[in-house]
Design a protein around this motif. Sequence first.
Motif, mmCIF file in Angstrom:
data_model
loop_
_atom_site.group_PDB
_atom_site.id
_atom_site.type_symbol
_atom_site.label_atom_id
_atom_site.label_comp_id
_atom_site.label_asym_id
_atom_site.label_seq_id
_atom_site.Cartn_x
_atom_site.Cartn_y
_atom_site.Cartn_z
ATOM 1 N N HIS A 106 0.857 -1.181 0.000
ATOM 2 C CA HIS A 106 0.000 0.000 0.000
ATOM 3 C C HIS A 106 0.898 1.237 0.000
ATOM 4 N N ALA A 107 0.793 2.052 -1.012
ATOM 5 C CA ALA A 107 1.623 3.260 -1.114
ATOM 6 C C ALA A 107 0.809 4.490 -0.724
ATOM 7 N N ILE A 108 1.411 5.342 0.092
ATOM 8 C CA ILE A 108 0.772 6.585 0.536
ATOM 9 C C ILE A 108 1.727 7.732 0.248
ATOM 10 N N VAL A 109 1.270 8.745 -0.496
ATOM 11 C CA VAL A 109 2.062 9.946 -0.758
ATOM 12 C C VAL A 109 1.524 11.059 0.134
ATOM 13 N N LEU A 110 2.355 11.615 0.970
ATOM 14 C CA LEU A 110 1.931 12.703 1.852
ATOM 15 C C LEU A 110 1.995 14.026 1.100
ATOM 16 N N VAL A 111 0.929 14.803 1.209
ATOM 17 C CA VAL A 111 0.775 16.026 0.428
ATOM 18 C C VAL A 111 0.555 17.203 1.364
ATOM 19 N N SER A 112 1.272 18.286 1.123
ATOM 20 C CA SER A 112 1.039 19.528 1.853
ATOM 21 C C SER A 112 0.361 20.551 0.958
ATOM 22 N N LYS A 113 0.842 20.631 -0.279
ATOM 23 C CA LYS A 113 0.258 21.512 -1.279
ATOM 24 C C LYS A 113 0.566 20.918 -2.642
ATOM 25 N N VAL A 136 2.601 -4.541 3.431
ATOM 26 C CA VAL A 136 3.493 -3.460 3.842
ATOM 27 C C VAL A 136 2.905 -2.138 3.370
ATOM 28 N N VAL A 137 3.263 -1.088 4.075
ATOM 29 C CA VAL A 137 2.832 0.262 3.725
ATOM 30 C C VAL A 137 4.074 1.078 3.395
ATOM 31 N N THR A 138 4.088 1.684 2.228
ATOM 32 C CA THR A 138 5.207 2.542 1.837
ATOM 33 C C THR A 138 4.729 3.988 1.833
ATOM 34 N N VAL A 139 5.382 4.817 2.637
ATOM 35 C CA VAL A 139 5.029 6.235 2.745
ATOM 36 C C VAL A 139 6.072 7.044 1.978
ATOM 37 N N PHE A 140 5.607 7.818 1.005
ATOM 38 C CA PHE A 140 6.496 8.668 0.205
ATOM 39 C C PHE A 140 6.422 10.099 0.733
ATOM 40 N N LEU A 141 7.588 10.643 1.060
ATOM 41 C CA LEU A 141 7.672 11.999 1.639
ATOM 42 C C LEU A 141 8.390 12.937 0.670
ATOM 43 N N PRO A 142 7.673 13.918 0.077
ATOM 44 C CA PRO A 142 8.381 14.939 -0.712
ATOM 45 C C PRO A 142 9.161 15.860 0.226
ATOM 46 N N GLU A 143 10.408 16.196 -0.130
ATOM 47 C CA GLU A 143 11.240 17.018 0.745
ATOM 48 C C GLU A 143 12.051 18.016 -0.066
ATOM 49 N N TYR A 144 12.195 19.219 0.507
ATOM 50 C CA TYR A 144 13.096 20.205 -0.075
ATOM 51 C C TYR A 144 14.531 19.882 0.332
ATOM 52 N N VAL A 145 15.492 20.214 -0.525
ATOM 53 C CA VAL A 145 16.916 20.180 -0.173
ATOM 54 C C VAL A 145 17.467 21.570 -0.458
ATOM 55 N N VAL A 146 17.848 22.277 0.605
ATOM 56 C CA VAL A 146 18.334 23.643 0.453
ATOM 57 C C VAL A 146 19.854 23.647 0.430
ATOM 58 N N GLY A 147 20.428 24.752 -0.001
ATOM 59 C CA GLY A 147 21.870 24.812 -0.161
ATOM 60 C C GLY A 147 22.609 25.557 0.921
ATOM 61 N N SER A 177 8.908 19.448 9.634
ATOM 62 C CA SER A 177 7.846 18.481 9.927
ATOM 63 C C SER A 177 8.068 17.158 9.210
ATOM 64 N N ALA A 178 8.607 17.196 7.978
ATOM 65 C CA ALA A 178 8.853 15.946 7.260
ATOM 66 C C ALA A 178 9.882 15.090 7.986
ATOM 67 N N ALA A 214 1.237 26.188 4.881
ATOM 68 C CA ALA A 214 0.837 24.861 4.424
ATOM 69 C C ALA A 214 -0.559 24.554 4.908
ATOM 70 N N GLY A 215 -1.564 24.949 4.133
ATOM 71 C CA GLY A 215 -2.933 24.698 4.531
ATOM 72 C C GLY A 215 -3.233 23.227 4.635
ATOM 73 N N GLY A 216 -2.609 22.430 3.749
ATOM 74 C CA GLY A 216 -2.823 20.991 3.821
ATOM 75 C C GLY A 216 -2.239 20.364 5.054
ATOM 76 N N GLY A 217 -1.312 21.003 5.697
ATOM 77 C CA GLY A 217 -0.809 20.550 6.993
ATOM 78 C C GLY A 217 0.557 19.925 6.942
ATOM 79 N N ILE A 218 0.892 19.105 5.946
ATOM 80 C CA ILE A 218 2.192 18.434 5.917
ATOM 81 C C ILE A 218 3.166 19.297 5.134
ATOM 82 N N VAL A 219 4.105 19.846 5.800
ATOM 83 C CA VAL A 219 5.103 20.691 5.133
ATOM 84 C C VAL A 219 6.317 19.823 4.886
ATOM 85 N N SER A 220 6.598 19.554 3.635
ATOM 86 C CA SER A 220 7.642 18.579 3.304
ATOM 87 C C SER A 220 8.904 19.278 2.869
#
Length: 691
Positions: free
Chosen positions: A512-519, A596-607, A618-619, A682-688
Motif C-alpha cells: 500500500h503506497a501513501i504519498v503525503l501532500v502539503s500543497k 506493507v505500507v510505503t510512505v512517500f515523503l516529498p522534501e526540499y533540499v536547500v543549499g 515536519s517531514a 501549508a494549509g494541507g498541513g504536511i510541510v515537506s
Amino acid sequence: MPKVSDLVKRVLLGRALRSTQLHEQLLPKRIALPIFASDPLSSVAYAPQELLMMLAIAGVSFYSFGPWIAVAIVLLMAVVVASYRQNVHAYPSGGGDYEVATVNLGPNAGLTVASALLVDYVLTVAVSVSSGVENIGSAIPWIGHNRVGIALAIIVLLTVINLRGVRESGTFFAIPTYAFVVGVLCMIVVGLFRLGVLGDELTAPTADLEIRAEQTDLAGFAVLFLLLRAFSSGCAALTGVEAISNGVPAFRKPKSRNAATTLLMMGVIAVTMFCGVIALALQSHVRVAEVPAEQLVRDGRPVGDGYVQEPILTQVASAVFGDGSLPFLYIAGVTALILFLAANTAYNGFPVLGSILARDGYLPRQLHTRGDRLAFSNGIIILATAAGLLVYAFQAEVTRLIQLYIVGVFVSFTLSQIGMVRHWNRRLATETDPAARRHMRRSRAINAVGGSTTGFVLVVVLITKFTHGAYIVCLAMPLLFLLMKSIRRHYDRVAEELVPSGEDVVLPARNHAIVLVSKLHKPTLRALAYARATRPSTLEAVTVGVDAAESARLREEWEALDLPVQLKTLDSPYREITRPVLEYVKSVRRKSPRDVVTVFLPEYVVGHWWENLLHNQSALRLKTRLLFLPGVMVTSVPWQLASSDRLKGRPEPEGPGAVRRPLRETPRGLPGQDGGREGAPAGGGIVSDRD
C-alpha cells in the motif's frame, strides 16, 4: 567551490590519505620512542617532586629515605620493562594488556584492564598538560592566573596535531622530546661532575627554607604508611610504560623486536634521569612541600600564600647552571614543552585501545573507523573532551589530579602479568623442545615476579591514595566496565535479531503506497510520479486538514488537474500533523497485517544552512516517527532547490535523475506545472521541506 568547513579542515589536518597509504604511517624506532615514551620520560619532571613532597610531611629529616625509595622505584621499573618485553613478543597485534588479560583470564578481566587504561589515559592528558602549565606559570604569572584556559587551549592544539596522523605528530614531537632528554642528561652529568670532581657545593633556590613537619610524632606503622605513600607517589614515573605494548602495530617490521628495543631504551633513559634528578635534588637541598604556604618556613615564619613553589627540575637546573643562565632557561623551556607533549602517549594509546574495544563490540563502532589522516579520529576527540572536563573540574591543579593517577596503570600491570603467566603455562603444556621450554620458563619467571610486584604496589597505591582522591577512579572504572558490558549486550541482541530466517524471504501480500501532500507543487508531483513508477498494489495521496478553507482549495486544485490518484483528507481539529498520519498508517496495517505500507515523503533540499531556519522540519519529524512502526517503509523523494545547485557549482540537471525540472508523463500523466503557491502557509498541513 569547496565549503569553508572543508577548507578549514584541510588547512588544519592536511590532505586526506588513502587506505593504501597506511604503511607510510608506520614508525621507525627513533620516532616511536618520543611518541610512545614521552609520558614516562617526562614523569621525571613531577615524580621525584611528588616523592619528596610526601616525605616532607614528616620534616626534612625524612628526605634521607628518598634514595632508598628511589631504588625501589627503579627496581620496579626494571621488572615492569622486562615483563612488557615478553608481552610485545607474545602478543604483537596491539591489544596489549587488554588482549593478554582477555585471552588468558577471560572477557571480564580484559574489560577490567580496558576500563582502567581508558581512565588512566584521560588522566595522563589532564596531569601532563596541567603540570606543564604549572611549570610555565611559575615563570609567567599571567599563565599561572589563567591556567585552566591555557590548559584547555593546549589540549585543543594537541588534538589537532594528532588528528593530522601518527607519523606527522610523531615528527612534530620528536625534536622537543629529544631536546628534553639531552638537556636533563647533560644537567645530571654537569651536576655530578661539579660534585664529584670539582668538589663544588650545589645550592638550590629553596635551600635556605625549613620544612615544618605536619606530623612530628610518627612511629611504627605511621612511618611505614608515610614511606609507602611516598613510594606510591613516586611510582608516577611508571605511567605510560604499557603504551608501547598497545602500539606494536604502529612500528615498522620486525614489529615485536623494534617495540621491545624501544621499550628497553625508554626504561634505561627514564631510570637514568629519575635517579639523577633525585640525587641532585637531595645534594642541592631542594625543599618542596604539599602545602608550601604553611609547611615551608623562612626566618621562623611560613612563606605565606604569595609564595610560588618552583618545580623540582628548575630548582636543580638553577643549582647546577645558575639561576637565569642560558642552560637554566633551556631546561625550564623544554621541561614545560615535554610535559605538554607527554599527553601524546595517551593520544596514541587511547584511540588504538578504543578501536580494539569497538571491534569487539564493547564501544561504539565509530571508534573503529579511521579518519582522513588514517588516525582514529573519534577516539582522539573523545579523549580530548574527557581530559578537558577533568582539567576544568579540578581547575588544572596537579596536586589534586595526581591523587587519581596510576591506580589504573597498576591494575592493568597486575592483570596483564598474571595473564602472561597463564600464557606461558599453556605453552609449556604442549612444547617439547628443551631450548624453547627454557626460554618459556625464564619468561614465565619474569612475568610472575612482575605480577607479584605490581600487585603489591597496587595494594599500596589503593591504601595510600584512596581517601586522597583515588576513590573517584575506583568508582569510574566499574561504571565504565558496566557501560561497555551493556554496549556489548546491545550489539549481541541486535545481531541475534538480524539473523536471517525462512520467513524473511517471503514476499509481502501487497504494497500500500501513501504519498503525503502539503500543497500541490513540483515536489508533490515528483513524489506522485515516483510512487506510481514503483507499481504498488494501491496508491493514495493523503493530506492533513488543519484549515478547512485551505483543504478545500487543495482539493479543488487536485480535481482540476484530474490526477489519477485519490486524495484523502485526515481531519485534525487540534492542528496536529504527525499524530493523524501515524494513526492512519496504523489503521491500514491493522486491516492487512501481512501487507506493507510505503510512505512517500516529498522534501526540499536547500543549499545554505540559514535556509533551514526558513523552513520547518515536519517531514523529518514525521519520518522519524514512522521509522518506529513495523511493516512501514519510508521513502524520501528529494527536490533540490536552485540554491543547492548553485552552491555546489553544478550545471542544470539533465537525464532521468534530474529533479529540478517538473516531470511530464503521457496520456494520464502528471502535468509539468507548479500547482499551489510556493512559500505560502501549508494549509494541507504536511510541510515537506528539510535540509
